[in-house]
Design a protein around this motif. Sequence first.
Motif, PDB file in Angstrom:
ATOM      1  N   LYS B 423       0.809  -1.218   0.000  1.00  0.00           N
ATOM      2  CA  LYS B 423       0.000   0.000   0.000  1.00  0.00           C
ATOM      3  C   LYS B 423       0.845   1.274   0.000  1.00  0.00           C
ATOM      4  N   GLY B 424       1.907   1.246   0.752  1.00  0.00           N
ATOM      5  CA  GLY B 424       2.748   2.438   0.811  1.00  0.00           C
ATOM      6  C   GLY B 424       3.932   2.193   1.725  1.00  0.00           C
ATOM      7  N   ALA B 425       4.895   3.124   1.661  1.00  0.00           N
ATOM      8  CA  ALA B 425       6.065   3.002   2.528  1.00  0.00           C
ATOM      9  C   ALA B 425       6.282   4.332   3.224  1.00  0.00           C
ATOM     10  N   GLN B 426       6.608   4.262   4.501  1.00  0.00           N
ATOM     11  CA  GLN B 426       6.892   5.476   5.263  1.00  0.00           C
ATOM     12  C   GLN B 426       8.397   5.638   5.343  1.00  0.00           C
ATOM     13  N   THR B 427       8.907   6.751   4.841  1.00  0.00           N
ATOM     14  CA  THR B 427      10.338   7.014   5.024  1.00  0.00           C
ATOM     15  C   THR B 427      10.496   8.158   6.016  1.00  0.00           C
TER      16      THR B 427
END
Lengths: 350, 628
Positions: B423-427
């Motif tokens: 779904k997504g990646a948090q950086t």
Amino acid sequence: MQMLNVTIDGQRLQVKEGTTILEACELTGVEIPTLCYLKHLAPEGSCRMCVVEVKGARDLKVSCATMCDEGMEVVTMNEKIYAWRRFIIEMLLADHHIDCFSCSDTGQCKLYQYALDYGVNEPRFKVEARDWEKDESNKFFDYDPHKCILCRRCVRVCNERQNNHTLSLNGRGIDTVVGMPFNELFIDSNCVSCGNCVSVCPTGALSTKSSKHYRAWEVTKTRTTCSYCAVGCQMDLVVKKGKVVGVEPADGHSNKGLLCVKGKFAYKFIDHPDRLTTPLIRKDGVLEPASWDEALDCVVDNLQRIKAESGPDAIAGFSSSRTTNEDNYAFMKMMRAAIGTNNVDNCARV
Amino acid sequence: MIRTLQDLKEFQERQEERLRQQEATTRAQIFVGMGTCGIAAGAQDVYDAICDELKKRNIEDVVVAQTGCIGFCAQEPLAEVNLPGSQKVLYGHVDPEKAREIVAQHIEGGKAVSQWAVNGGGMLAEELQAEAQIVDYNEVPFFKHQVRIALRNCGVINPESLGEYTVRDGYRSLAKVLTEMTPAEVIEEIKKSGLRGRGGGGFSTGTKWDFAHKQPPGQKYIVCNADEGDPGAFMDRSILEGDPHSVVEGMAIGAYAIGANKGYVYCRAEYPIAVKRLNLAISQAKEQGLLGKNIFGTDFEFDLEVRLGAGAFVCGEETALLASIEGERGEPRLRPPYPAVSGLWGKPTIINNVETFANIAPIINKGSGWFGSIGSDNSKGTKVFALAGEINNIGLAEIPMGTTLREVIYDIGGGVPEGKRFKGAQTGGPSGGCIPAEYLDTPIDYDNLAKLGTIMGSGGLIIMAEDTCMVDLARFFLDFTQEESCGKCPPCRVGTTVMLDMLNRIVEGKGEAGDLEKLEELGKNIKAASLCGLGQTAPNPVLSTMRYFREEYEEHVRDKKCRAGVCTALFQYYIIPEKCKRCGICAKVCPVQCISGDRKTPYVIDQDLCIKCGACMEACPFDSIIKR
């Protein structure tokens, strides 16, 4: 000293190198709202209120801590600045116990004033109150953490100027609160009740007990010199209906906005029933009111008699530190030159 | 004592000889990964079991040693068995029993237990395990795509051995700068390399050093920021635990460049092993004259001290860190003046992150040209990422800048577990933002991440799958920053609290029309008006998830629905009557006995009593229970 050319809201002026934008604004008469800034304290730029726009800079700058540069162009009000300051006030009000109706600071509260200035009528946000308790243990002032906006003027004046290191910050984040180590009460701390924290508080968080009995618009202020010692602190007597109801420090040469516990709080002798209002002469073992002529005659007669009978060194003079340096000097001169003795001293050991 | 480059070479040769001897005279060498991650997973028991089993079998010609984290956390505890002349074998998920079996089969029997090996069948499906051959580490996808510069020695050397560090060219760079280069040349070399700060800001390291270098001579300081605080990030810990000398050397080079004679490593107290190994490295370096006076026979003098942080996230902000070292309350102060001009006790101070320092020695050693050839246009070299969240290969990966997110997640990270949709990646941890699936092919570097509304940060990379609620995720990060705000300025102190209250209401199904607009307004204002980096970035997770997943927010507020089924107030467990086979298993596992029914009537959940633990749904053999 190098002079710098700066422009503030289109007004050109020259300032000394090392002048902050805020100081330059003061020179031009432009008023900038400040909360944490206090003359004589190192600026810390934490309240974020005093921002201005510097042409060419990416972000707004806190004027209290930004130095003027050659050719700097400053704008002190525009839409962005207004919105920024308004946001700060909204945040402060969201975490403020709003009871302006009964608050003793109403009429002089900076937060109240800025909320009016920036159109924050009704707070849109509210932070849940913490279970802090009021500290009413001090004899002269009260502390209500729920009205504190954490500008830290009190902490800094206590640590940097009074050097008493009573106040510090406890907790962090939203639970940050001004207090004493280990959350003790004022009365149990090393507080000397100088009251400088109260004097610098911009809201009603720290307020004198007496301030509950007057409002800013009911009083007049009279600049005077403190009579307690020879330092010569400048102060304003706060007067309501002919009675002194409080004292506020003024920015005098010798005190630069500070007072001690006596200057700040010990003014009630003025109207005290025990206060002597005429000279007294002891007649047959009883002190009786006398006129100044009678009293001075009595003193002169007796001094002359003692000097004639026993020589000048039988006389000693002791003057009060509650008189001015000049009066003390004159008194010393009188003892040495007129009476002829070196037996003269003063109680100035505050 | 090492006084000259010649001394260093001789020291290194003695160490090499010792290792050669060791290899020649032993049957095998076993290295157990003993970083915090390994120890937490049970490496100590594995280590003890290996020693015990060797003793039982009277095997004396085997060396058992510890090493730092090799980065493959998902496979911890890890043990490497090295038989001379054959391929190294890296065993994953070792427990004491497996360890004893490995000793029996591999050490005594001479045959690797391939199905447990990470570079064998260990990561394959069960039916393929037995057939698998042992391959070179670089054939393992997790390692194959990595370029290890900062992590060059982690998991490779014994971190408690100065000797092994020198065998890997340790302290060569320090010798080189002190004997062959002027401080200005060192700075020029670092500038040319294009190295940018790895702590989050991404400022040119060489330029920063130059600021301090240009300050008038006098007391200056160099400080290593090892107060790694982002949730889910552990790059710096791994370097300190696995290769502490690389940080000591990098700092010494930096100190020489700027003219400092004193350095501090500000390390969080929650990293006891890192602190221990760092202190050991410092004392070893002092013993050998690599720290102290007249280093490598020059006038250069440098002393290093470790200072412990007490666990405040804000102390990772450089000015707050300095206040903390000075013994003051850990709070940031206004910049300018920047620390390079007025830092620790008012003296010029350079603060760099652990990973930045770990990059210094290789740059000096191999040249700025080599370093500059790795990475993308404005982001040179590599970056270590801590892969966490919904990803198979949780661990540390050092990749060249410009590698795409897809490569990191699928090639190195092994994809999302259980076939779930990415779904997504948090950086950038709580200061960063998220990257949604449509940007999977974006090359990761400072500029591209900024364009996507997030930041490189210190390298946390948290992977989210379809069952992650983005509102809840943003709430989680804001909860963290709100808690960690120092309280100095009102935008951060009050603003984050107001935002968090609002998000809490939203996930509880009490969101109101206008909330989202208020959140955006607050977020933008907090970012603009806060005093330090913490507040200036705190709203990022909220703003960036709103940017890419606004419809999820709207569903929460308007429809009171959480599509990911995470916000417990916004969904119910529901038994589909037509599908219910009336087996009663759900009722048995329900911890609050809120499911009723019998052989004749379908089971029903009493929604008033349900605590939404999900046990029934998990237990239902017929998939008759859904969230809705």
